[in-house]
Structure formats: C-alpha cells, structure tokens
Design an enzyme around this catalytic site. Sequence first.
Site, PDB file in Angstrom:
ATOM      1  N   ASP A  10     -30.353  46.233 -60.785  1.00 55.20           N
ATOM      2  CA  ASP A  10     -31.703  45.804 -61.105  1.00 55.20           C
ATOM      3  C   ASP A  10     -32.529  46.522 -59.817  1.00 55.20           C
ATOM      4  O   ASP A  10     -31.781  47.072 -58.939  1.00 55.20           O
ATOM      5  CB  ASP A  10     -31.924  44.316 -61.064  1.00 55.20           C
ATOM      6  CG  ASP A  10     -33.286  43.985 -61.091  1.00 55.20           C
ATOM      7  OD1 ASP A  10     -33.955  44.414 -62.043  1.00 55.20           O
ATOM      8  OD2 ASP A  10     -33.969  43.312 -60.337  1.00 55.20           O
ATOM      9  N   SER A  11     -33.687  46.609 -60.131  1.00 52.81           N
ATOM     10  CA  SER A  11     -34.616  47.054 -58.953  1.00 52.81           C
ATOM     11  C   SER A  11     -34.362  46.215 -57.647  1.00 52.81           C
ATOM     12  O   SER A  11     -34.702  46.972 -56.572  1.00 52.81           O
ATOM     13  CB  SER A  11     -35.970  47.163 -59.436  1.00 52.81           C
ATOM     14  OG  SER A  11     -36.429  46.048 -59.575  1.00 52.81           O
ATOM     15  N   TYR A  42     -39.903  48.980 -59.023  1.00 55.68           N
ATOM     16  CA  TYR A  42     -39.934  49.783 -60.121  1.00 55.68           C
ATOM     17  C   TYR A  42     -40.974  50.118 -60.825  1.00 55.68           C
ATOM     18  O   TYR A  42     -41.595  51.234 -61.383  1.00 55.68           O
ATOM     19  CB  TYR A  42     -38.753  49.926 -61.015  1.00 55.68           C
ATOM     20  CG  TYR A  42     -37.393  50.413 -60.254  1.00 55.68           C
ATOM     21  CD1 TYR A  42     -37.120  50.679 -59.108  1.00 55.68           C
ATOM     22  CD2 TYR A  42     -36.342  50.419 -61.279  1.00 55.68           C
ATOM     23  CE1 TYR A  42     -35.847  50.964 -58.535  1.00 55.68           C
ATOM     24  CE2 TYR A  42     -34.970  51.056 -60.657  1.00 55.68           C
ATOM     25  CZ  TYR A  42     -34.871  51.115 -59.224  1.00 55.68           C
ATOM     26  OH  TYR A  42     -33.613  51.510 -58.983  1.00 55.68           O
ATOM     27  N   GLY A  43     -41.730  48.904 -61.117  1.00 59.69           N
ATOM     28  CA  GLY A  43     -42.782  48.805 -62.206  1.00 59.69           C
ATOM     29  C   GLY A  43     -44.114  49.944 -61.920  1.00 59.69           C
ATOM     30  O   GLY A  43     -44.373  50.455 -62.780  1.00 59.69           O
ATOM     31  N   CYS A  73     -32.586  44.738 -66.105  1.00 64.54           N
ATOM     32  CA  CYS A  73     -33.881  44.935 -65.547  1.00 64.54           C
ATOM     33  C   CYS A  73     -34.660  45.804 -66.934  1.00 64.54           C
ATOM     34  O   CYS A  73     -34.319  46.890 -67.195  1.00 64.54           O
ATOM     35  CB  CYS A  73     -33.921  46.156 -64.543  1.00 64.54           C
ATOM     36  SG  CYS A  73     -35.414  46.763 -64.020  1.00 64.54           S
ATOM     37  N   THR A  75     -37.452  47.106 -66.963  1.00 67.75           N
ATOM     38  CA  THR A  75     -38.134  48.544 -66.545  1.00 67.75           C
ATOM     39  C   THR A  75     -37.202  49.704 -66.537  1.00 67.75           C
ATOM     40  O   THR A  75     -37.243  50.753 -67.105  1.00 67.75           O
ATOM     41  CB  THR A  75     -38.875  48.451 -65.246  1.00 67.75           C
ATOM     42  OG1 THR A  75     -39.601  47.198 -65.128  1.00 67.75           O
ATOM     43  CG2 THR A  75     -39.724  49.663 -64.859  1.00 67.75           C
ATOM     44  N   CYS A 181     -39.521  40.770 -68.179  1.00 65.16           N
ATOM     45  CA  CYS A 181     -38.952  41.347 -66.771  1.00 65.16           C
ATOM     46  C   CYS A 181     -37.889  40.137 -66.009  1.00 65.16           C
ATOM     47  O   CYS A 181     -38.246  39.228 -66.136  1.00 65.16           O
ATOM     48  CB  CYS A 181     -40.202  41.613 -65.654  1.00 65.16           C
ATOM     49  SG  CYS A 181     -39.483  41.708 -63.960  1.00 65.16           S
ATOM     50  N   THR A 182     -36.835  40.603 -65.695  1.00 67.97           N
ATOM     51  CA  THR A 182     -35.837  39.772 -65.168  1.00 67.97           C
ATOM     52  C   THR A 182     -36.278  38.786 -63.963  1.00 67.97           C
ATOM     53  O   THR A 182     -35.613  37.944 -63.668  1.00 67.97           O
ATOM     54  CB  THR A 182     -34.461  40.511 -65.003  1.00 67.97           C
ATOM     55  OG1 THR A 182     -34.579  41.516 -64.288  1.00 67.97           O
ATOM     56  CG2 THR A 182     -34.156  40.814 -66.407  1.00 67.97           C
ATOM     57  N   HIS A 183     -37.271  39.660 -63.175  1.00 62.50           N
ATOM     58  CA  HIS A 183     -37.697  38.647 -62.179  1.00 62.50           C
ATOM     59  C   HIS A 183     -38.458  37.448 -62.509  1.00 62.50           C
ATOM     60  O   HIS A 183     -38.243  36.427 -61.761  1.00 62.50           O
ATOM     61  CB  HIS A 183     -38.647  39.682 -61.135  1.00 62.50           C
ATOM     62  CG  HIS A 183     -37.989  40.636 -60.331  1.00 62.50           C
ATOM     63  ND1 HIS A 183     -37.494  41.746 -60.681  1.00 62.50           N
ATOM     64  CD2 HIS A 183     -37.866  40.759 -58.981  1.00 62.50           C
ATOM     65  CE1 HIS A 183     -37.092  42.489 -59.731  1.00 62.50           C
ATOM     66  NE2 HIS A 183     -37.384  41.663 -58.732  1.00 62.50           N
TER      67      HIS A 183
HETATM   68  N1  DGL Z   1     -36.517  43.330 -62.875  1.00 65.91           N
HETATM   69  C1  DGL Z   1     -37.324  44.161 -63.487  1.00 65.91           C
HETATM   70  C2  DGL Z   1     -37.624  44.221 -64.831  1.00 65.91           C
HETATM   71  O1  DGL Z   1     -36.870  43.307 -65.644  1.00 65.91           O
HETATM   72  C3  DGL Z   1     -38.299  45.160 -62.753  1.00 65.91           C
HETATM   73  C4  DGL Z   1     -39.256  44.916 -61.487  1.00 65.91           C
HETATM   74  C5  DGL Z   1     -39.947  45.574 -60.728  1.00 65.91           C
HETATM   75  O2  DGL Z   1     -38.963  46.475 -60.021  1.00 65.91           O
HETATM   76  O3  DGL Z   1     -40.980  46.078 -60.944  1.00 65.91           O
HETATM   77  O4  DGL Z   1     -38.352  44.775 -65.611  1.00 65.91           O
END
Ligand code: DGL
Length: 252
Positions: A10-11, A42-43, A73, A75, A181-183
Amino acid sequence: MRSAPIGVLDSGMGGLSVLHALRRAMPHERFVYFGDNANAPYGPRPPEEIRALTLNTAQTLLKRGVKALVIACNTANSAAGNMLKQRLPIPVVGVEPDLADARERAGNKRVIVFATQATLAMPLYRDMRERLCPEAVSIPAPELVMMVERGVLSGEEPEAFFREKLRPWAVEELGAVVLGCTHFIFLRPVLSSIAPGVPVFDGVEPVIEDLRSTLFRAGALAQSGEGGVELLTSSDEPAIRARMRDLLAAEL
Ligand code: DGL
C-alpha cells in the site's frame, strides 16, 4: 512454494486494514507488508508516478521471495494492477471499489463512493461506474487518507468530514457507501455513526476470495503452520513503525 510469504503493498497505512482481514481469513499464511509511507499519499500523484512507485515496491517484495502479491491499495491497483499482472512471475490480485455489490444492495437508493482523486479519475473506476452504476456520486477524500496516516481513527475530525460530505442526503436516501480506498476502512465505525444502518462495501472480501482460489489452483495455499507478519516501510521515522503495529492491532 506453500510456505513462502504473501506480499501485501500500500502507499502507507491503509493496506493494514486488508492485511488484518487476510490474516483472519488465512491464518496459516505468512505475510510481508510494505507501506510506502515515505511517498504517501499516492492519491494526488499522476498515474505514471504511482505506477513507478508501485513497481518499485512490488520488486522489493519480490526480492523477499513472495509467492503472490496483494495490491492492498485502490489507487496503486488502478494505476499499476494490469502492468504488474503482466510483468511479475507470481499471481497478483488487487483491491477495487466494490460498485457491483453496492449497486445490488442499494436498490433505487443513492450509492456514494469515497476514494482518492487518482482512483476516481482513472479508467478502472470510470469504466466500472459507467457500466454498473452511472448515478453513483463520487467523492474524493484525500483528507481521510491523511487522518489515517496520522493515526486519527475517531473523533470530531473524521465525524465532521463525513457529516459535511453526506449533508445533501437524508440517511434514508442512502442505499450504500463504497469505501474505495483501504485507508478509509479504519474509519468505517465513524461513517456508520454518521449514517447508521447504511451498508458499507470495502472491496476486501472479493480480493481475499480471488487470492485464495488463485493459490489453491496453484497448489500454493498454506494449510498448516503458524503464519505470521513482517511489517516493512520506506519511511525511516520510528513513529511510523509503531503506528503500523497499532493499526494492525486495531479492532476492525
Ligand atoms: N490506500 C490507498 C487506496 O486504497 C491510497 C491512499 C493514498 O495514498 O492516497 O487508494
């Protein structure tokens, strides 16, 4: 092969929510997690940059001898999933916004999708939305990524965010919310306190099923042994490692 670990990337912190579910579903597997915290989020980055960062992380995990890769992730998977599936010598699965299940569950009510700007702008999501649920409302939520990176999983900050973004609809009008988004999975309890009873889809279950059947077909599913986790990060901040351990232990 069976005893080799599974790579999860993941990021940053978000994929730990997926790792949490993977460990529960596959207790005999060993996992190596890599959070690219030094380059998160990463977004806001352009797709080429996300692709390069994801490839780099995947190569790091490959060198650790992983038997499969989970792109935890949305993204990274939107930008680099196809490329990694073609280039890597191991099976690759990736998480994507679960519009299909959300659409089915929502009936004629509203579907809301929270994701990063990059995910919402890339063809994977745009095509999926067009095909499955053109009336879905897409809401970029980079603020939530940063809350979770900072370890903020509850309280006024995320509550105010969801309250504000969902203000246009009464709770009864909402048919489903997609966490693309997994966050954001770490913030599900906050979301559910603001929109009680509204079904939430995070796309994790389909990835686990995909991984399980892929490993099973390859005869590579660990069926005994203790399992375990190794946490890696590109950040050299000691606080990041401690936060990773806390998030992995968080109740989900
Ligand atoms: N965890 C991420 C996702 O599922 C990315 C969040 C990020 O780095 O912007 O998209």
